[in-house]
Design a protein around this motif. Structure first.
Motif, PDB file in Angstrom:
ATOM      1  N   THR A   1       0.832  -1.209   0.000  1.00 13.48           N
ATOM      2  CA  THR A   1       0.000   0.000   0.000  1.00 13.48           C
ATOM      3  C   THR A   1       0.863   1.254   0.000  1.00 13.48           C
ATOM      4  O   THR A   1       0.595   2.202  -0.748  1.00 13.48           O
ATOM      5  N   GLU A   2       1.902   1.261   0.806  1.00 16.39           N
ATOM      6  CA  GLU A   2       2.808   2.421   0.837  1.00 16.39           C
ATOM      7  C   GLU A   2       3.500   2.611  -0.507  1.00 16.39           C
ATOM      8  O   GLU A   2       3.629   3.735  -0.995  1.00 16.39           O
ATOM      9  N   ASP A   3       3.945   1.519  -1.112  1.00  8.43           N
ATOM     10  CA  ASP A   3       4.597   1.621  -2.419  1.00  8.43           C
ATOM     11  C   ASP A   3       3.609   2.081  -3.494  1.00  8.43           C
ATOM     12  O   ASP A   3       3.973   2.844  -4.394  1.00  8.43           O
ATOM     13  N   ALA A   4       2.356   1.634  -3.410  1.00 11.04           N
ATOM     14  CA  ALA A   4       1.341   2.044  -4.395  1.00 11.04           C
ATOM     15  C   ALA A   4       1.044   3.537  -4.288  1.00 11.04           C
ATOM     16  O   ALA A   4       0.786   4.203  -5.297  1.00 11.04           O
ATOM     17  N   ARG A   5       1.100   4.077  -3.097  1.00  8.25           N
ATOM     18  CA  ARG A   5       0.854   5.517  -2.908  1.00  8.25           C
ATOM     19  C   ARG A   5       1.946   6.368  -3.563  1.00  8.25           C
ATOM     20  O   ARG A   5       1.722   7.527  -3.885  1.00  8.25           O
ATOM     21  N   GLN A   6       3.113   5.783  -3.734  1.00  6.38           N
ATOM     22  CA  GLN A   6       4.225   6.523  -4.336  1.00  6.38           C
ATOM     23  C   GLN A   6       4.432   6.148  -5.802  1.00  6.38           C
ATOM     24  O   GLN A   6       5.397   6.587  -6.425  1.00  6.38           O
ATOM     25  N   ALA A   7       3.524   5.351  -6.372  1.00  3.71           N
ATOM     26  CA  ALA A   7       3.683   4.884  -7.755  1.00  3.71           C
ATOM     27  C   ALA A   7       2.882   5.743  -8.728  1.00  3.71           C
ATOM     28  O   ALA A   7       2.086   6.580  -8.336  1.00  3.71           O
TER      29      ALA A   7
ATOM     30  N   ARG B   1       0.277   5.633 -12.104  1.00  2.00           N
ATOM     31  CA  ARG B   1      -0.709   4.764 -12.752  1.00  2.00           C
ATOM     32  C   ARG B   1      -0.299   4.357 -14.162  1.00  2.00           C
ATOM     33  O   ARG B   1      -0.599   3.259 -14.604  1.00  2.00           O
ATOM     34  N   SER B   2       0.357   5.242 -14.880  1.00  2.00           N
ATOM     35  CA  SER B   2       0.581   5.020 -16.313  1.00  2.00           C
ATOM     36  C   SER B   2       1.446   3.802 -16.616  1.00  2.00           C
ATOM     37  O   SER B   2       1.283   3.176 -17.650  1.00  2.00           O
ATOM     38  N   GLY B   3       2.341   3.406 -15.759  1.00  2.00           N
ATOM     39  CA  GLY B   3       3.210   2.256 -16.052  1.00  2.00           C
ATOM     40  C   GLY B   3       2.905   1.035 -15.213  1.00  2.00           C
ATOM     41  O   GLY B   3       3.685   0.084 -15.186  1.00  2.00           O
ATOM     42  N   LEU B   4       1.781   1.038 -14.542  1.00  2.00           N
ATOM     43  CA  LEU B   4       1.395  -0.061 -13.665  1.00  2.00           C
ATOM     44  C   LEU B   4       1.253  -1.350 -14.469  1.00  2.00           C
ATOM     45  O   LEU B   4       0.653  -1.361 -15.535  1.00  2.00           O
ATOM     46  N   ALA B   5       1.830  -2.449 -13.976  1.00  2.00           N
ATOM     47  CA  ALA B   5       1.759  -3.710 -14.718  1.00  2.00           C
ATOM     48  C   ALA B   5       1.750  -4.892 -13.767  1.00  2.00           C
ATOM     49  O   ALA B   5       2.352  -4.853 -12.695  1.00  2.00           O
ATOM     50  N   CYS B   6       1.057  -5.948 -14.172  1.00  2.00           N
ATOM     51  CA  CYS B   6       1.122  -7.222 -13.459  1.00  2.00           C
ATOM     52  C   CYS B   6       0.973  -8.341 -14.470  1.00  2.00           C
ATOM     53  O   CYS B   6       0.436  -8.152 -15.552  1.00  2.00           O
ATOM     54  N   ASN B   7       1.463  -9.520 -14.094  1.00  2.00           N
ATOM     55  CA  ASN B   7       1.452 -10.648 -15.015  1.00  2.00           C
ATOM     56  C   ASN B   7       1.491 -11.927 -14.195  1.00  2.00           C
ATOM     57  O   ASN B   7       1.970 -11.934 -13.065  1.00  2.00           O
ATOM     58  N   LEU B   8       1.045 -13.026 -14.785  1.00  2.00           N
ATOM     59  CA  LEU B   8       1.096 -14.315 -14.104  1.00  2.00           C
ATOM     60  C   LEU B   8       2.173 -15.224 -14.663  1.00  2.00           C
ATOM     61  O   LEU B   8       2.473 -16.237 -14.077  1.00  2.00           O
ATOM     62  N   ASN B   9       2.759 -14.894 -15.804  1.00  4.70           N
ATOM     63  CA  ASN B   9       3.784 -15.753 -16.403  1.00  4.70           C
ATOM     64  C   ASN B   9       5.033 -14.954 -16.707  1.00  4.70           C
ATOM     65  O   ASN B   9       4.982 -13.920 -17.341  1.00  4.70           O
ATOM     66  N   GLY B  10       6.153 -15.465 -16.230  1.00  5.64           N
ATOM     67  CA  GLY B  10       7.435 -14.840 -16.501  1.00  5.64           C
ATOM     68  C   GLY B  10       8.265 -15.751 -17.383  1.00  5.64           C
ATOM     69  O   GLY B  10       7.823 -16.829 -17.774  1.00  5.64           O
TER      70      GLY B  10
ATOM     71  N   PRO C   1       5.483   1.612 -11.077  1.00  9.63           N
ATOM     72  CA  PRO C   1       6.423   2.549 -11.689  1.00  9.63           C
ATOM     73  C   PRO C   1       6.672   3.754 -10.784  1.00  9.63           C
ATOM     74  O   PRO C   1       5.831   4.107  -9.961  1.00  9.63           O
ATOM     75  N   PRO C   2       7.839   4.388 -10.956  1.00  6.82           N
ATOM     76  CA  PRO C   2       8.193   5.501 -10.070  1.00  6.82           C
ATOM     77  C   PRO C   2       7.372   6.765 -10.341  1.00  6.82           C
ATOM     78  O   PRO C   2       6.943   7.018 -11.464  1.00  6.82           O
ATOM     79  N   ALA C   3       7.150   7.522  -9.291  1.00  3.09           N
ATOM     80  CA  ALA C   3       6.504   8.836  -9.393  1.00  3.09           C
ATOM     81  C   ALA C   3       7.165   9.745  -8.367  1.00  3.09           C
ATOM     82  O   ALA C   3       7.582   9.291  -7.298  1.00  3.09           O
ATOM     83  N   ASN C   4       7.267  10.993  -8.688  1.00  3.60           N
ATOM     84  CA  ASN C   4       7.835  12.000  -7.767  1.00  3.60           C
ATOM     85  C   ASN C   4       9.223  11.619  -7.258  1.00  3.60           C
ATOM     86  O   ASN C   4       9.529  11.768  -6.086  1.00  3.60           O
ATOM     87  N   GLY C   5      10.057  11.068  -8.125  1.00  8.12           N
ATOM     88  CA  GLY C   5      11.439  10.759  -7.753  1.00  8.12           C
ATOM     89  C   GLY C   5      11.619   9.457  -6.998  1.00  8.12           C
ATOM     90  O   GLY C   5      12.733   9.120  -6.620  1.00  8.12           O
ATOM     91  N   SER C   6      10.563   8.698  -6.754  1.00  7.35           N
ATOM     92  CA  SER C   6      10.701   7.410  -6.061  1.00  7.35           C
ATOM     93  C   SER C   6      11.136   6.346  -7.061  1.00  7.35           C
ATOM     94  O   SER C   6      10.841   6.444  -8.247  1.00  7.35           O
TER      95      SER C   6
END
Length: 194
Positions: free
Chosen positions: A81-87, A89-98, A109-114
């Motif tokens: 949750t803390e990491d999501a608050r600093q992320a 939206r535009s580069g958000l990604a998830c996947n089930l297969n690597g 993805p980073p936002a505001n220098g994070s």
């Protein structure tokens, strides 16, 4: 006798003699009998205390294991949750297969220098420590274990541009009689930055 004489009665010796004979002939409890009964009662009490102590210890250890797994999963969700608050939206990604191994991941993805943060869970990894761990990788740093004892991690609704990300995190907990039971925590996180 004296009481009988004072009260004006001649003192009934035959009644008094009968009372004395009853007292002398009455059978009392011997010290040996009293000792045997005391030992039996103490054995029953000590056995009960032993059973209650053992049962209490087993319940405490099971409850402690359940609390540890649930606390680790909750702390992992808090960190997410803390990491999501600093992320962003535009580069958000998830996947089930690597590549090569089944991998569940969530990239924030980073936002505001994070820095960029990625959470990974590999349920089919050959290493049992990695297979039951939720890993957190911060851009440019080695992976860290966020929670152990995890059996499932599923980010839902995490496409680029999503404001809400739903995370389901399941920890396996040893239950009564050695039977394991899953505990699933579900959380929705808001990604505030566009």
């Amino acid at each position: 006798r004296w009481l009988g004489e004072c009260s004006g009665h001649g003192g009934d010796q035959s009644g008094q003699e009968r009372l004395m004979r009853l007292r002398l002939g009455a059978r009392g409890v011997s010290l040996l009998e009293l000792l045997i009964v005391t030992v039996i009662v103490l054995l029953v009490v000590m056995g009960s205390i032993l059973v209650l102590t053992r049962t209490g210890g087993q319940m405490w250890s099971r409850t402690d294991a359940q609390m540890t797994s649930a606390t680790a999963a909750q702390q992992a969700l808090n960190r997410l949750t803390e990491d999501a608050r600093q992320a962003r939206r535009s580069g958000l990604a998830c996947n089930l297969n690597g590549p090569g191994v089944e991998v569940w991941f969530l990239t924030l993805p980073p936002a505001n220098g994070s820095p960029e943060v990625q959470y990974t869970f590999r349920p089919s990894d050959p290493d049992p420590l990695i297979r039951r761990s939720l890993m957190r990788t911060v851009q440019g740093s080695p992976a860290q274990v966020v929670a152990t004892g995890i059996t499932a991690f599923s980010p839902v609704n995490c496409a680029a541009g999503s404001e809400l990300v739903r995370i389901s995190l399941t920890a396996q907990v040893a239950g009564f009689g050695g039977v394991s039971s899953p505990q699933t925590l579900v959380s929705q996180m808001w990604v505030p930055n566009p």
